[in-house]
Design a protein around this motif. Structure first.
Motif, PDB file in Angstrom:
ATOM      1  N   CYS A 378      18.557 -35.907  29.510  1.00  0.00           N
ATOM      2  CA  CYS A 378      17.739 -36.743  28.630  1.00  0.00           C
ATOM      3  C   CYS A 378      16.562 -37.389  29.369  1.00  0.00           C
ATOM      4  N   LYS A 379      16.518 -37.207  30.684  1.00  0.00           N
ATOM      5  CA  LYS A 379      15.364 -37.718  31.413  1.00  0.00           C
ATOM      6  C   LYS A 379      14.114 -36.912  31.112  1.00  0.00           C
ATOM      7  N   SER A 381      11.447 -35.823  28.709  1.00  0.00           N
ATOM      8  CA  SER A 381      10.900 -36.377  27.460  1.00  0.00           C
ATOM      9  C   SER A 381      10.852 -35.353  26.349  1.00  0.00           C
ATOM     10  N   SER A 384      13.784 -35.534  23.820  1.00  0.00           N
ATOM     11  CA  SER A 384      14.118 -36.830  23.219  1.00  0.00           C
ATOM     12  C   SER A 384      14.761 -36.688  21.849  1.00  0.00           C
ATOM     13  N   THR A 385      14.460 -35.597  21.160  1.00  0.00           N
ATOM     14  CA  THR A 385      15.040 -35.367  19.831  1.00  0.00           C
ATOM     15  C   THR A 385      16.555 -35.338  19.893  1.00  0.00           C
ATOM     16  N   CYS A 387      18.437 -36.848  22.178  1.00  0.00           N
ATOM     17  CA  CYS A 387      18.967 -37.922  23.010  1.00  0.00           C
ATOM     18  C   CYS A 387      19.109 -39.226  22.247  1.00  0.00           C
ATOM     19  N   THR A 388      19.528 -39.119  21.029  1.00  0.00           N
ATOM     20  CA  THR A 388      19.852 -40.285  20.211  1.00  0.00           C
ATOM     21  C   THR A 388      21.301 -40.163  19.744  1.00  0.00           C
TER      22      THR A 388
END
Length: 913
Positions: A378-379, A381, A384-385, A387-388
């Motif tokens: 998740c580092k 970018s 990011s989709t 990583c929630t």
């Protein structure tokens, strides 16, 4: 006692049925006592005789259950469900109700200990005491109930250990015929005794979730090979998982989560019907994701959160054809996550949060919900989709049926058909839901359809709606249900009673918790009809209940639509066929001739109406004649047939390799100019259904019916036991049994048939198909197809041969009708009134009792209790010998011997001796 009383409830009914013209003084006195003990009794109980219409469904009854009720010694069904105001203890004298077969107190407020005397109810088959406040230990004397089918003590505050027998004291291990052990949501302690389970047991469901049990899972659990659902989650179990657990090849749902299990993760290879596996939150030895998980072809949900998994996730896991959900969160998984190039089309969620994954590989368009929050990957970018945190969208509500919702007043609700009414409402609670994803509207939409078709089809129900699905802390699925009245804005008492009783007798690990119904239809109207209500509702309840038993709705069936969508072959069934080689070089089609469209058009006189001999959902059937004089039956698929392509290919492949005198022979096929036609040998005397209904003008005497039963049984036995691979017909019914010129039976129509490519495997996982009234509930509920499904359907055919009735008439199922009418102590089992007059007025009915026994054996609720078709053949042969017939003699008679003579049926009727 002159009065025979039945209390119909779940959703709180109380129905009194009299076998005599008047109520005895003793019974009347007891009923008056009930009136004085309970509040909110029906208005018509105020009169001098409370036996007119005593439906107490969903009315919020309040009060105690008086001990005087045990004086109603003929009481058979006591169902006071969902009356939250009923409280206090069960009377110690409850064991005096020796005739009681059903005791349902679901959703009341009873408390105290369950009396030991309950063990005296040896005729009891259904015991539901769930969702109360019963305390103390489970009475070991329940073990005396040798006829018990359903035992449900869920959601109480029961304590103590699981009772097993000790010397002369019984225990739950004595319940070898019981199918359901439901003990979840209590405070049971101690270990699970190894003695509790044995190979003699017929258990289907074992639910001990949400207790305080300790110790290990006994290896004897692996002896109960009939099990389908196992829940031991949310206890304090420790030790290793038994290595023989993979003996349970019929288990579909296995919950072992939230315990303290240790050791290696057991190998579950061979559990090929398993579709839900949850082993989360245990202390297993650190290991990689087990490779055997990729072999479970039926798996829809794999949940192994916090189980000390490490290493990389095998990409083969995501290609399992039925897979919907993978939850491997809170582990030590690392390396690269490779979803693979062709993940399952069913896959919706992969939750891998809080692991150590550093890279991911996604193939092509990716629409699966992927949760990677808490991973090093998740580092990046760009990811990011993913990583929630995972969110659950459970916002479902039944949409309107192409109409505008009206503005309703007086607390009424708009139905899916946009009518304002007072619905009967409550919550369906599924204790073993088969899927994790809650936002799939197709599941709920299909459930609505099945509720209407199979639960409420004979009741005054306009529509149903579902809403607000959610999972509770115990992983139970809750779905709000509303049932809307038809033709008026509210239900009367008897309708609510019937709906409630049907929902109380469902056959799955779930229950219905109803809200009080406070808007009954005009009581004056009900009072004027009280003399007929008992008969009408008795028929509705009895018939609909049997339909439920035969065709049960459960959440398992909701997976069918999604399962079917993955087979792209359905839209292109001939994509892999090389038509240039259809001349006979393909072994599967050996012996099947390819006809041209022009040839078949000519031999049917351009498919003229005069040559039409039948029709169905597939299309029409025409009689044709070749120049050689050979007669043909040509089944022509209608243009745009949704399933015609599949059935066409299936039937050609099957019929071209099976040959038996009791199976209709395939002559050939036509596949050109957009046409799909199957060409069979012509069978002149039509279907067995037409003969039994009188449509064909052929009268079948008892001897001929025995021969037809034997012939069709031999055809099915060939499919099951001699065909290679074995074939399950899947649509056995009287319209698919044809009669030739000598009235020999020939089984036809293999469009829905299913070959067993692996004969060593008991079951075939498949989308449910068949004909209503002929399908057994076990197949319908589990989607696990076996030869025993055909056996059930054949049992219905045998009952049609006896009665000439349709499987379902006026909401009544033929199995229920025969069971109700049977009296084995009397001549011909006292079935005179329901026998077909054609045979009832004829000659001796030798072997009829044995024939009835065989039919009822075939329609047993559980497939393991039914005979094989080979055993059916042998029994019919024995019956024919009892009737003075040679089962191996060829018939020399023709249909002319059985044609209906002038004057119609004789007026005399077979009378009991």
């Amino acid at each position: 006692m002159a009065l025979r009383i039945q209390f119909f409830l779940l959703v709180f009914s109380f129905k009194l049925l009299a076998t005599a013209a008047t109520t005895s003084v003793e019974d009347y006195t007891i009923l008056k006592i009930l009136m004085s003990e309970w509040q909110n009794t029906p208005p018509n109980w105020v009169g001098t005789d409370p036996c007119g219409d005593n439906s107490l469904a969903s009315m919020g009854l309040r009060g105690l259950l008086p001990s005087d009720i045990v004086s109603l010694t003929e009481l058979q069904i006591l169902d006071l469900s969902n009356n939250g105001g009923l409280k206090g203890n069960i009377p110690q004298q409850i064991g005096s109700l020796a005739m009681l077969s059903t005791l349902i107190l679901l959703g009341c407020s009873f408390s105290g200990q369950i009396p030991n005397s309950i063990g005296n109810l040896t005729q009891l088959r259904h015991l539901s005491l769930n969702a109360n406040s019963f305390s103390g230990s489970i009475p070991p004397w329940i073990g005396n109930m040798k006829n018990l089918y359903w035992l449900d003590l869920t959601d109480n505050i029961l304590t103590g250990t699981i009772p097993v027998s000790n010397g002369t004291i019984p225990g739950l291990d004595w319940l070898v015929n019981t199918r359901h052990f439901h003990f979840g949501e209590n405070q049971l302690t101690g270990t699970i005794p190894a003695q509790l389970f044995s190979s003699k047991m017929k258990l289907i469901h074992v639910l001990f979730d949400n207790n305080k049990l300790t110790g290990g899972i006994p290896s004897t659990l692996g002896l109960v090979t009939t099990l389908e659902v196992v829940r031991f989650d949310r206890n304090s179990l420790n030790g290793t998982v038994p290595s023989n657990l993979n003996n349970l090849t019929r288990v579909q749902e296995l919950y072992l989560s939230n315990n303290q299990l240790t050791g290696p993760i057991s190998d579950l290879t061979g559990m090929n019907t398993l579709f839900y596996l949850d082993m989360s939150n245990n202390s297993f030895n650190a290991s990689s994701v087990p490779l055997w998980t990729s072999s479970l072809q039926s798996l829809t949900a794999l949940v192994m959160e916090n189980t000390n998994l490490q290493g990389e996730v095998p990409s083969s896991l995501f290609s399992l054809p039925q897979l919907q959900t993978v939850d491997l969160s809170n582990n030590q998984l690392n390396g690269t996550l490779n979803i693979g190039s062709s993940p399952s089309s069913q896959l919706q969620l992969i939750d891998l949060h809080n692991n150590s994954i550093t890279y991911i590989t996604l193939g092509g368009a990716f629409s699966i919900k992927l949760v990677l929050v808490g991973n090093p990957v998740c580092k990046q970018s760009a990811l990011s989709t993913y990583c929630t945190s995972a969110t659950s969208n459970a916002n479902y509500s039944t949409p309107s049926n192409n109409c505008l919702d009206p503005i309703c007043s007086s607390n009424k609700t708009s139905s899916p058909n946009c009518s304002c009414a007072y619905p009967y409402a409550g919550t369906l609670v599924f204790r073993a839901p088969s899927f994790l994803v809650l936002n799939g509207s197709s599941y709920y939409h299909q459930l609505e359809g099945y509720l209407m078709a199979y639960y409420f089809n004979s009741l005054p129900v306009d529509s149903v709606s579902l809403s607000d699905p959610m999972r509770d802390s115990s992983d139970y699925l809750h779905v709000s249900l509303k049932v809307f009245p038809s033709g008026q804005d509210s239900f009367n008492r008897t309708a609510v009673s019937a709906i409630g009783f049907i929902l109380s007798k469902t056959f799955g690990p779930f229950s219905f918790i109803a809200l009080p119904y406070l808007h009954f239809a005009d009581s004056s109207v009900e009072s004027s009809k009280s003399s007929n209500t008992g008969i009408v509702i008795g028929e509705a309840v009895g018939g609909t209940l049997l339909v439920l038993l035969v065709i049960i709705v459960s959440i398992y069936a909701l997976r069918q639509k999604r399962r079917a969508e993955r087979f792209t072959e359905h839209s292109h069934p001939f994509a892999s066929w090389d038509l240039t080689t259809w001349s006979g070089s393909i072994p599967k089609l050996k012996g099947a001739r390819r006809f041209s469209f022009k040839e078949l058009k000519k031999c049917t006189n351009n498919f003229s109406d005069a040559n039409e001999i039948g029709s169905g959902g597939y299309g029409k059937v025409y009689r044709g004649s070749l120049l050689t004089g050979q007669l043909l039956a040509i089944k022509r698929a209608q243009q745009g047939s949704m399933q015609g392509g599949n059935e066409f290919k299936n039937e050609i492949e099957l019929l071209s390799r099976v040959h038996h005198k009791n199976l209709v022979s395939l002559v050939g096929f036509c596949f050109e100019q957009g046409e799909q036609m199957l060409v069979y040998e012509y069978i002149p005397n039509g279907t067995l259904k037409d003969c039994l209904s009188g449509k064909s003008g052929i009268r079948l005497d008892w001897m001929r019916r025995l021969k037809i039963a034997l012939g069709s049984a031999r055809g099915l036995a060939y499919l099951h036991e001699l065909a290679n691979p074995p074939i399950i017909h899947r649509d056995v019914k009287t319209t698919n049994i044809l009669l030739d010129e000598h009235l020999n039976a020939k089984v036809s129509d293999f469009g829905l048939s299913k070959p067993k490519e692996n004969p060593d495997k008991d079951r075939v996982t498949t989308q449910v198909k068949g004909t209503m009234g002929y399908m057994d509930r076990e197949y319908y509920m589990t989607q696990q197809l076996t030869e025993k499904s055909d056996v059930y359907s054949f049992g219905v055919v045998l009952l049609e041969l006896l009665t000439a009735r349709k499987p379902i008439e006026k909401g009544k199922h033929i199995v229920c009708e025969v069971k109700t009418a049977m009296d084995k102590t009397k001549n011909l089992y006292s079935l005179y009134e329901i026998l077909d007059p054609v045979i009832a007025s004829g000659a001796s009915l030798g072997g009829l009792e044995n024939f009835v026994d065989l039919a009822m054996h075939c329609v047993e609720e559980s497939g393991v209790d039914r005979p094989t078709m080979g055993e059916v053949v042998k029994e019919i042969e024995n019956i024919m010998q009892l009737a003075g017939l040679n089962p191996n003699a060829e018939s020399a008679s023709t249909s002319a011997s059985y044609e209906e003579y002038g004057g119609g049926f004789p007026s005399s009727k077979l009378e009991p001796k």
